[in-house]
Design a protein around this motif. Structure first.
Motif, PDB file in Angstrom:
ATOM      1  N   GLY A 128      -5.796  20.510 -24.039  1.00 23.17           N
ATOM      2  CA  GLY A 128      -6.090  19.345 -23.214  1.00 23.17           C
ATOM      3  C   GLY A 128      -6.273  19.711 -21.749  1.00 23.17           C
ATOM      4  N   ALA A 180      -6.648  18.411 -28.289  1.00 24.21           N
ATOM      5  CA  ALA A 180      -7.109  17.521 -27.222  1.00 24.21           C
ATOM      6  C   ALA A 180      -8.279  18.111 -26.456  1.00 24.21           C
ATOM      7  N   GLY A 209     -11.493  18.653 -24.668  1.00 25.14           N
ATOM      8  CA  GLY A 209     -12.458  17.703 -24.122  1.00 25.14           C
ATOM      9  C   GLY A 209     -11.834  16.461 -23.516  1.00 25.14           C
ATOM     10  N   TYR A 210     -10.556  16.230 -23.760  1.00 27.92           N
ATOM     11  CA  TYR A 210      -9.880  15.046 -23.215  1.00 27.92           C
ATOM     12  C   TYR A 210      -9.069  15.408 -21.966  1.00 27.92           C
ATOM     13  N   TYR A 211      -8.917  14.422 -21.083  1.00 29.52           N
ATOM     14  CA  TYR A 211      -8.025  14.537 -19.933  1.00 29.52           C
ATOM     15  C   TYR A 211      -6.723  13.826 -20.275  1.00 29.52           C
ATOM     16  N   TRP A 265      -4.527   9.968 -23.362  1.00 31.43           N
ATOM     17  CA  TRP A 265      -5.715  10.798 -23.422  1.00 31.43           C
ATOM     18  C   TRP A 265      -6.915   9.971 -22.998  1.00 31.43           C
ATOM     19  N   SER A 313     -11.117   9.951 -22.455  1.00 29.97           N
ATOM     20  CA  SER A 313     -12.412  10.574 -22.720  1.00 29.97           C
ATOM     21  C   SER A 313     -13.388  10.213 -21.610  1.00 29.97           C
ATOM     22  N   GLU A 348     -16.469  11.331 -22.112  1.00 33.71           N
ATOM     23  CA  GLU A 348     -17.701  11.422 -22.895  1.00 33.71           C
ATOM     24  C   GLU A 348     -18.091  10.076 -23.489  1.00 33.71           C
ATOM     25  N   GLU A 349     -17.186   9.116 -23.420  1.00 32.10           N
ATOM     26  CA  GLU A 349     -17.433   7.791 -23.971  1.00 32.10           C
ATOM     27  C   GLU A 349     -17.363   6.755 -22.850  1.00 32.10           C
ATOM     28  N   CYS A 398     -15.539   5.719 -19.008  1.00 36.70           N
ATOM     29  CA  CYS A 398     -14.443   6.461 -19.615  1.00 36.70           C
ATOM     30  C   CYS A 398     -13.763   5.543 -20.623  1.00 36.70           C
ATOM     31  N   LYS A 430      -8.374   7.108 -25.334  1.00 32.31           N
ATOM     32  CA  LYS A 430      -8.392   7.607 -26.706  1.00 32.31           C
ATOM     33  C   LYS A 430      -7.067   7.373 -27.401  1.00 32.31           C
ATOM     34  N   ASN A 486      -7.624   5.419 -30.931  1.00 33.85           N
ATOM     35  CA  ASN A 486      -8.967   5.087 -31.420  1.00 33.85           C
ATOM     36  C   ASN A 486      -9.229   3.584 -31.482  1.00 33.85           C
TER      37      ASN A 486
END
Length: 459
Positions: free
Chosen positions: A11, A48, A50-52, A390, A392, A394-395, A420, A423, A435
């Motif tokens: 992460g 994790a 790709g997640y912050y 977490w 994202s 990317e979303e 953002c 997650k 999710n």
């Protein structure tokens, strides 16, 4: 036998001083290791990549209205909403429940209700109102995080604003108890006078409402409170400050050595008076959304470090209290429903203005934990509670009735798209949201009591 309960690998962990791609190990709800390539065994592993990973948001300013007005929100739906927004701890204000939290009996009744309903950890404010100064010690001894008072009308008959003698006497008592007084700082004299003038003359537009609660009313109340605090030695926390001039007064008092902290709210940073004119009562709050130039000044002050923390001031109501067919803007309930979006709002601002993510973490978790001395909260560090979220990048996330977990869906934030998304949220190492769905778990949130008031914000 497994060494850890969970290892989170790869992460982008938002630490107090930097963001680092690393692993994190959790055991018994506590962060026990943060290092590269943890080799010990665990019962579970999560990737994790790709997640912050941020510390869980600590929202020190929500109105959940339990007991007595749970149909407005309640600890169940309110805490679920906080979790869905990456939050792991909230502080509930004392005024909207029935009874208000102005004595020990009311505090302990609220504790029992919150412990049975909340899915994340919580703390509770006590109230300072005329006639209850003798109750403050009992509230403090029994775990109130601090005290809240209004210098203008609260909107609730059960929770009266303080007069000046109550304010200064209450400050003296609160100082002796080593607690913090949180203040809604608007001058009742100014706002009452201007409101009566507007309503009497039938001037009921958004422009009129803004004019009835001018920056001068906020500044006057801030200056008066600072003067009284100087005399009594009372630590202060100014809630939902909306103007540069008021922030500057607070900054100057801090420079003189006074024990003061200040919050603003996500809605003052993302929205302005044009949104109020466009959306009407769902965008009504007090202080009001300011004009765009004032919004820009507030963002600059946030970047420059003159604001200690950002909260939601989640203050919902049934739609009938905001319905434009039943109310004009002055009679409609004043409060923004948006407790799910504070962290997302700060990340949006961070992306737009290149604010470091560790500074965002301080504003939404580290500084609140330090100010209210929550020793196990606020930072991703070994020995702290595994309160994390977490994120994202990317979303995107567009607010809708389906994904807004508040009880009432009418919100200034509806249809807003954030760059953002949340997650996953963990409270003390246990997943409560993942999710887009709430996760049922056996244990409920815990009541967090303060230890000793401390001022250590990293402005």
């Amino acid at each position: 036998m497994a060494t850890y309960d969970l290892i989170i690998r790869n992460g982008n962990v938002v630490l107090p001083d930097k963001v680092k791609k690393t692993d994190m190990a959790i055991k018994d709800g506590i962060i026990v290791a943060i290092e590269d390539d943890i080799s010990d065994t665990s019962k579970e592993e999560r990737n994790a990549d790709g997640y912050y990973i941020f510390p869980g948001l600590i929202d020190i300013h929500v109105h959940f209205n339990d007991p007595g007005r749970a149909e407005w929100e309640g600890f169940a739906s309110g805490s679920q909403m906080i979790a869905a927004g990456g939050g792991t701890t909230f502080f509930d204000m004392p005024l909207n429940g029935v009874p208000s939290t102005t004595d020990t009996k009311a505090l302990l009744e609220k504790v029992e209700m919150a412990e049975s309903k909340s899915v994340v950890d919580f703390a509770l404010w006590g109230g300072l109102v005329p006639g209850n100064i003798h109750e403050l010690k009992g509230l403090a001894d029994n775990g109130a995080i601090g005290f809240k008072a209004f210098l203008s009308e609260s909107g609730n008959e059960e929770f009266e604003r303080v007069d000046d003698l109550t304010l200064i006497a209450g400050m003296k008592e609160i100082a002796s108890l080593k607690k913090i007084l949180a203040l809604h700082a608007e001058s009742a004299t100014i706002t009452d006078f201007l409101t009566k003038e507007k309503v009497t003359n039938g001037h009921l537009t958004a422009d009129d409402y803004l004019a009835s609660r001018p920056i001068a009313a906020e500044v006057e109340a801030v200056e008066r409170a600072i003067a009284y605090a100087r005399i009594t030695g009372c630590p202060l926390h100014f809630v939902h400050i909306s103007s540069e001039e008021a922030i500057k007064k607070i900054t100057a008092a801090k420079a003189m050595g006074q024990d003061i902290s200040v919050e603003t709210c996500a809605h003052y940073l993302l929205f302005n008076h044009n949104d109020f004119k466009d959306k009407g009562a769902i965008a009504k709050c007090a202080p009001p959304l300011r004009k765009s130039k004032e919004q820009e000044k507030l963002i600059r002050l946030l970047i420059e470090g003159e604001i200690d923390m950002v909260s939601s001031d989640h203050s919902p109501s049934p739609f009938m209290l905001k319905d434009p067919t039943a109310h004009h803007l002055f009679s409609a309930w004043g409060g923004i429903s948006g407790g799910q979006f504070t962290l997302l709002a700060l990340i949006e601002l961070a992306i737009t203005y290149e604010i470091p993510f560790n500074k965002v973490a301080a504003l939404i978790a580290g500084n609140p934990a330090e100010r209210f001395n929550l020793k196990t909260k606020g930072h991703i560090e070994v020995g702290k509670d595994a309160d994390i979220t977490w994120i994202s990048l990317e979303e995107s996330y567009t607010v809708s009735e389906k994904n807004f977990f508040a009880k009432h869906k009418q919100s200034l934030y509806m249809k807003r798209t954030f760059p953002c998304a949340v997650k996953l949220t963990m409270n003390r190492g246990s997943v409560v949201f993942e999710n887009g769905q709430l996760v049922n778990r056996m244990e409920k949130g815990q009541w967090i009591k303060p230890q000793e008031t401390k001022m250590s914000t990293s402005s």
